[in-house]
Scaffold this motif. Sequence first.
Motif, PDB file in Angstrom:
ATOM      1  N   ILE A 173      89.606  50.283  98.493  1.00 30.76           N
ATOM      2  CA  ILE A 173      89.385  50.220  99.946  1.00 30.76           C
ATOM      3  C   ILE A 173      89.442  48.772 100.421  1.00 30.76           C
ATOM      4  CG2 ILE A 173      87.668  50.587 101.756  1.00 30.76           C
ATOM      5  CD1 ILE A 173      86.737  53.065 100.206  1.00 30.76           C
ATOM      6  N   LEU A 174      88.831  47.865  99.648  1.00 33.32           N
ATOM      7  CA  LEU A 174      88.883  46.445 100.012  1.00 33.32           C
ATOM      8  C   LEU A 174      90.315  45.933 100.017  1.00 33.32           C
ATOM      9  CD1 LEU A 174      85.906  44.555  98.300  1.00 33.32           C
ATOM     10  CD2 LEU A 174      86.306  44.967 100.726  1.00 33.32           C
ATOM     11  N   ARG A 175      91.085  46.333  99.025  1.00 26.80           N
ATOM     12  CA  ARG A 175      92.487  45.894  98.964  1.00 26.80           C
ATOM     13  C   ARG A 175      93.262  46.377 100.186  1.00 26.80           C
ATOM     14  NH1 ARG A 175      93.467  41.709  95.577  1.00 26.80           N
ATOM     15  NH2 ARG A 175      92.585  42.070  93.505  1.00 26.80           N
ATOM     16  N   ARG A 176      92.973  47.608 100.613  1.00 22.04           N
ATOM     17  CA  ARG A 176      93.692  48.131 101.787  1.00 22.04           C
ATOM     18  C   ARG A 176      93.288  47.386 103.055  1.00 22.04           C
ATOM     19  NH1 ARG A 176      91.865  53.257  99.747  1.00 22.04           N
ATOM     20  NH2 ARG A 176      93.376  54.147  98.301  1.00 22.04           N
ATOM     21  N   HIS A 177      91.990  47.069 103.166  1.00 25.89           N
ATOM     22  CA  HIS A 177      91.528  46.366 104.365  1.00 25.89           C
ATOM     23  C   HIS A 177      91.979  44.912 104.376  1.00 25.89           C
ATOM     24  CE1 HIS A 177      88.757  48.917 106.798  1.00 25.89           C
ATOM     25  NE2 HIS A 177      88.839  49.680 105.740  1.00 25.89           N
ATOM     26  N   GLY A 178      92.023  44.296 103.199  1.00 23.81           N
ATOM     27  CA  GLY A 178      92.417  42.896 103.128  1.00 23.81           C
ATOM     28  C   GLY A 178      93.699  42.724 102.341  1.00 23.81           C
ATOM     29  N   LYS A 179      94.820  42.955 102.976  1.00 23.27           N
ATOM     30  CA  LYS A 179      96.112  42.841 102.291  1.00 23.27           C
ATOM     31  C   LYS A 179      96.484  41.365 102.180  1.00 23.27           C
ATOM     32  CE  LYS A 179      97.708  47.397 103.778  1.00 23.27           C
ATOM     33  NZ  LYS A 179      98.723  48.174 104.493  1.00 23.27           N
ATOM     34  N   ASP A 180      95.755  40.704 101.301  1.00 20.66           N
ATOM     35  CA  ASP A 180      95.936  39.270 101.094  1.00 20.66           C
ATOM     36  C   ASP A 180      95.952  39.020  99.594  1.00 20.66           C
ATOM     37  OD1 ASP A 180      95.715  36.483 100.884  1.00 20.66           O
ATOM     38  OD2 ASP A 180      94.530  36.339 102.729  1.00 20.66           O
TER      39      ASP A 180
END
Length: 505
Positions: A173-180
């Motif tokens: 979920i974090l990866r999806r929210h922060g595509k950095d």
Amino acid sequence: MKWWRTKIKQNQETTSETPADSNIELTGDFSENLSLIKKEIGHNSDVNFREFKMGEENRQMAIVFIDGLSDTEMINTHIISDLIRATPHEDLRNYILNKGISICEIREIFELRQLTSGILFGSVGLLVDGLPGAFLLGEAITKTRSIDEPASEALVRGPRVGFIENLSDNTAILRRHGKDQNLSIISYELGERSKKEVVIAYMTEIVNDKLLEEVKTRLSKIKMDDILESGYIEQLIEDNFLSPFPQLQNTERPDRVMSALMDGRVAILIDGSPFALIAPVTFHMLLQSPEDYYERWIVGTLIRILRYFSSFVSLLAPSLYIAFISFHQGLIPTKLTFSIAATREGVPFPPLIEALFMEVAIEVLREAGLRLPKPIGQSLGIVGGLVIGEAAVQAGIVSPIMVIVVAVTAISSFTLPQYNVGIAIRMLRFIGMLFASVFGLYGVVLFILLLCSHLVRLKSFGVPYLSPSVPYHPRDWKDLIVRLPISMMKRRPEILHPKDSVRKK
């Protein structure tokens, strides 16, 4: 009955005895290895053994797995089925590791302790006659709830996504929210007996290296048998365990976590808990909501000012009532004085006893409402408050004005976006009432001074708790009580000393 439900009966010696040293090297003797595993973990009712023969060679094999943790479909389709039909024409070890089993997770194990630990954690153990050691196949299956809106941090406007108990889902979920690509997620294992996976998340090009090292150092010093929830970590790494105020922010919202990471903070997530921890934290952060940024700046500012006022009312309203009624009646307007005196006629208790009785009753109702099922709990809180307040007034135990003060105080406490901050203010409210009952308004002022002195000295991972108010950082005041337009907030908080202080536009 399916074969994986069949339990292997052990003799009395097997169930009652375990090897003195479980760190034993596994040999190429199939019978000996299987016997060692049975002695070590075979007494557990959920451990299953399945022996079979491989291909035309009829080579003896066995798998060991845990009921409910191992994926039986994977065992049937990708392990037993593949191996029974296998006809290897090369080295058997290389065949199993590279061709024979269509599973991505295969590990070769040579110690009994590592093998049994892997089996108990959900992997499938594979023994092959003639091969030294064993193989661990796959990982544990996890049954998780669906991703829903966080119940503890509901918003009118904002993402309807919250963390769940599965750590891999939360990091995804974090990866999806922060595509950095600078989002780094580092894994640790905590717990002396029961190992629990913990990750820290941060932005590599933003976070201050000293802050990151401090978080890692404090996590490495945790020595406990088991870390059941993120609350354990919060209590073990906070700066001052005597303070009633939380020194890490807990949240179920990925958007709040990503916003903190973009400012230069560090997040801590643990497997089995939907609550992430954010460090460091300031007092002003705990009175802010993600919704402040999703609405236009004027609306967000007004709501934030209302929240600050409500926290002040929640903390000091009963104390001010006690001080004015007991010591400073001359400061109350004359008509209001007559009205209060008329409502207090016949009340046998002093204002402090009145306030304590009503505050304790409200706290009991609040706690009871939390523990009961949600529909019943809401009804109990509303009906119980009305009934007790009305009954207390009719019985002459408390005055109507006291009921109004307590009701306003309770309602004001519900505006705080963080539950643990509300608990701290509720605790301090009783201390303020005692100061007011002894010294009047001077006691209230003394209580505020003592509280402010504590907050000024308190720190969270080296960051002053009242910053950017104390110490004074004027640039950070753009997002303090007044939330200026987002277009004007071009710099990250100075108090965090980020590597990259300018937000990308």
